[in-house]
Scaffold this motif. Structure first.
Motif, PDB file in Angstrom:
ATOM      1  N   ASP A  96      -3.508  41.717 -12.898  1.00 22.58           N
ATOM      2  CA  ASP A  96      -2.054  42.137 -12.712  1.00 22.58           C
ATOM      3  C   ASP A  96      -1.363  42.127 -13.807  1.00 22.58           C
ATOM      4  N   ALA A  97      -1.456  40.953 -14.674  1.00 22.87           N
ATOM      5  CA  ALA A  97      -0.814  40.849 -15.852  1.00 22.87           C
ATOM      6  C   ALA A  97      -1.124  41.925 -16.833  1.00 22.87           C
ATOM      7  N   ALA A  98      -2.331  42.251 -16.694  1.00 24.64           N
ATOM      8  CA  ALA A  98      -2.787  42.958 -18.092  1.00 24.64           C
ATOM      9  C   ALA A  98      -2.316  44.591 -17.638  1.00 24.64           C
ATOM     10  N   GLN A  99      -2.411  44.863 -16.171  1.00 20.36           N
ATOM     11  CA  GLN A  99      -2.010  46.134 -15.832  1.00 20.36           C
ATOM     12  C   GLN A  99      -0.480  46.189 -15.786  1.00 20.36           C
ATOM     13  N   GLU A 100       0.135  45.334 -15.728  1.00 21.69           N
ATOM     14  CA  GLU A 100       1.628  45.308 -15.550  1.00 21.69           C
ATOM     15  C   GLU A 100       2.336  45.474 -16.874  1.00 21.69           C
ATOM     16  N   ALA A 101       1.440  44.954 -17.783  1.00 22.03           N
ATOM     17  CA  ALA A 101       1.936  44.845 -19.441  1.00 22.03           C
ATOM     18  C   ALA A 101       1.641  46.259 -20.025  1.00 22.03           C
ATOM     19  N   ALA A 102       0.389  46.908 -19.404  1.00 18.30           N
ATOM     20  CA  ALA A 102       0.138  47.955 -19.979  1.00 18.30           C
ATOM     21  C   ALA A 102       0.932  49.092 -19.328  1.00 18.30           C
ATOM     22  N   SER A 103       1.495  49.034 -18.262  1.00 19.88           N
ATOM     23  CA  SER A 103       2.333  50.072 -17.494  1.00 19.88           C
ATOM     24  C   SER A 103       3.745  50.188 -17.963  1.00 19.88           C
ATOM     25  N   ARG A 104       4.094  48.970 -18.548  1.00 22.88           N
ATOM     26  CA  ARG A 104       5.394  48.920 -19.336  1.00 22.88           C
ATOM     27  C   ARG A 104       5.168  49.553 -20.570  1.00 22.88           C
ATOM     28  N   ALA A 105       4.261  49.832 -21.185  1.00 26.37           N
ATOM     29  CA  ALA A 105       4.099  50.350 -22.390  1.00 26.37           C
ATOM     30  C   ALA A 105       3.949  51.934 -22.360  1.00 26.37           C
ATOM     31  N   VAL A 106       3.254  52.307 -21.565  1.00 27.34           N
ATOM     32  CA  VAL A 106       2.860  53.998 -21.386  1.00 27.34           C
ATOM     33  C   VAL A 106       3.304  54.467 -20.101  1.00 27.34           C
ATOM     34  N   ALA A 107       3.344  55.813 -20.199  1.00 28.12           N
ATOM     35  CA  ALA A 107       3.708  56.669 -18.965  1.00 28.12           C
ATOM     36  C   ALA A 107       2.604  56.762 -18.149  1.00 28.12           C
ATOM     37  N   SER A 108       1.376  57.246 -18.507  1.00 31.60           N
ATOM     38  CA  SER A 108       0.106  57.206 -17.777  1.00 31.60           C
ATOM     39  C   SER A 108      -0.546  55.936 -18.029  1.00 31.60           C
ATOM     40  N   VAL A 109      -0.789  55.141 -16.996  1.00 28.97           N
ATOM     41  CA  VAL A 109      -1.463  53.706 -17.028  1.00 28.97           C
ATOM     42  C   VAL A 109      -2.922  53.852 -17.167  1.00 28.97           C
ATOM     43  N   PRO A 110      -3.414  53.341 -18.330  1.00 28.49           N
ATOM     44  CA  PRO A 110      -4.989  53.142 -17.920  1.00 28.49           C
ATOM     45  C   PRO A 110      -5.240  52.197 -16.978  1.00 28.49           C
ATOM     46  N   ARG A 111      -6.676  52.417 -16.655  1.00 29.33           N
ATOM     47  CA  ARG A 111      -7.223  51.653 -15.640  1.00 29.33           C
ATOM     48  C   ARG A 111      -7.585  50.229 -16.525  1.00 29.33           C
ATOM     49  N   VAL A 112      -7.336  49.205 -16.144  1.00 33.22           N
ATOM     50  CA  VAL A 112      -7.676  47.810 -17.012  1.00 33.22           C
ATOM     51  C   VAL A 112      -9.036  47.172 -16.102  1.00 33.22           C
ATOM     52  N   THR A 113      -9.879  47.104 -16.678  1.00 36.61           N
ATOM     53  CA  THR A 113     -11.039  46.299 -16.143  1.00 36.61           C
ATOM     54  C   THR A 113     -11.274  45.115 -16.668  1.00 36.61           C
ATOM     55  N   VAL A 114     -11.465  44.077 -15.961  1.00 34.49           N
ATOM     56  CA  VAL A 114     -11.405  42.614 -16.808  1.00 34.49           C
ATOM     57  C   VAL A 114     -12.728  42.046 -16.092  1.00 34.49           C
ATOM     58  N   VAL A 115     -13.462  41.522 -16.908  1.00 32.28           N
ATOM     59  CA  VAL A 115     -14.652  40.814 -16.855  1.00 32.28           C
ATOM     60  C   VAL A 115     -14.406  39.385 -16.845  1.00 32.28           C
ATOM     61  N   VAL A 116     -14.502  38.408 -15.742  1.00 26.97           N
ATOM     62  CA  VAL A 116     -14.138  37.000 -15.996  1.00 26.97           C
ATOM     63  C   VAL A 116     -15.161  35.972 -16.057  1.00 26.97           C
ATOM     64  N   ARG A 117     -15.183  35.202 -16.898  1.00 24.39           N
ATOM     65  CA  ARG A 117     -16.268  34.291 -17.202  1.00 24.39           C
ATOM     66  C   ARG A 117     -15.600  32.774 -16.758  1.00 24.39           C
ATOM     67  N   GLU A 118     -16.272  31.902 -16.265  1.00 21.63           N
ATOM     68  CA  GLU A 118     -15.948  30.803 -15.951  1.00 21.63           C
ATOM     69  C   GLU A 118     -15.967  29.848 -17.440  1.00 21.63           C
ATOM     70  N   ALA A 119     -15.456  28.675 -17.561  1.00 27.33           N
ATOM     71  CA  ALA A 119     -15.559  28.095 -18.895  1.00 27.33           C
ATOM     72  C   ALA A 119     -17.039  27.487 -19.078  1.00 27.33           C
ATOM     73  N   GLY A 120     -17.756  27.498 -18.083  1.00 26.14           N
ATOM     74  CA  GLY A 120     -19.080  26.976 -18.166  1.00 26.14           C
ATOM     75  C   GLY A 120     -20.087  28.079 -18.358  1.00 26.14           C
ATOM     76  N   GLY A 121     -19.752  29.219 -18.671  1.00 25.19           N
ATOM     77  CA  GLY A 121     -20.488  30.611 -19.212  1.00 25.19           C
ATOM     78  C   GLY A 121     -21.270  31.338 -18.085  1.00 25.19           C
ATOM     79  N   ALA A 122     -20.939  30.973 -16.705  1.00 23.35           N
ATOM     80  CA  ALA A 122     -21.434  31.919 -15.585  1.00 23.35           C
ATOM     81  C   ALA A 122     -20.580  33.006 -15.537  1.00 23.35           C
ATOM     82  N   ARG A 123     -21.135  34.322 -15.160  1.00 23.16           N
ATOM     83  CA  ARG A 123     -20.158  35.247 -14.623  1.00 23.16           C
ATOM     84  C   ARG A 123     -19.854  35.380 -13.453  1.00 23.16           C
TER      85      ARG A 123
END
Length: 177
Positions: free
Chosen positions: A150-177
């Motif tokens: 949400d934070a990344a999408q909202e920041a991108a939508s404020r910057a451009v007229a046609s919002v790109p799709r934001v894909t986020v790959v999240v890892r926990e600090a232990g290294g597992a995905r």
């Protein structure tokens, strides 16, 4: 939305046009050499008549007609492709000015927003294009994927007229995905 011309890349045909131009220059060089040989300015034998003699007796045939038609169609396709416009390289900025932003700049905005999201320890851009931004985020176990997206999408939508799709790959600090 801006009304000026969108920044665009060169048409894809430019590389092929450059190759054809170089081949034509080479053919011109061969013809100039043959002219110099025929005028006696250079010693040797002309190359073009030698090639024609080596080909032998070429007569009309169906195969030759098909090859000529294929070359003509290819030439027409290249002309149409050359007349086409290149793909857009930038996105319009949401403003009343006529300003454009590159995909890398949009990715930097999304990265900054993701990096500041709660629980995120590290964020990096792994891909950026006009339609898609890919972020890889390392966070504590309390980091919420949804808040980062949400934070990344909202920041991108404020910057451009046609919002790109934001894909986020999240890892926990232990290294597992």
């Amino acid at each position: 939305m801006p009304t000026t011309t969108v920044p665009r890349a060169r048409p894809a045909v430019v590389a092929l046009a450059l190759l054809v131009a170089l081949l034509l220059l080479a053919a011109g060089g061969v013809l100039l050499r043959d002219l110099a040989v025929s005028q006696g300015w250079l010693d040797g034998r002309a190359w073009v008549p030698a090639v024609v003699d080596a080909v032998g007796d070429v007569r009309r045939s169906t195969g030759l007609a098909v090859a000529a038609a294929a070359v003509a169609v290819l030439g027409l396709l290249l002309l149409v492709a050359a007349a086409g416009r290149g793909r857009p390289t930038h996105a319009a900025v949401e403003a009343h000015t006529e300003t454009w932003i590159s995909p890398r700049a949009v990715a930097a905005v999304a990265l900054e927003a993701a990096d500041r999201a709660p629980g995120v320890l590290h964020a990096a851009v792994t891909g950026a294009g006009r339609r898609r931004v890919v972020l890889e985020v390392t966070g504590s176990s309390s980091a919420s994927t949804r808040s980062v997206v949400d934070a990344a999408q909202e920041a991108a939508s404020r910057a451009v007229a046609s919002v790109p799709r934001v894909t986020v790959v999240v890892r926990e600090a232990g290294g597992a995905r």
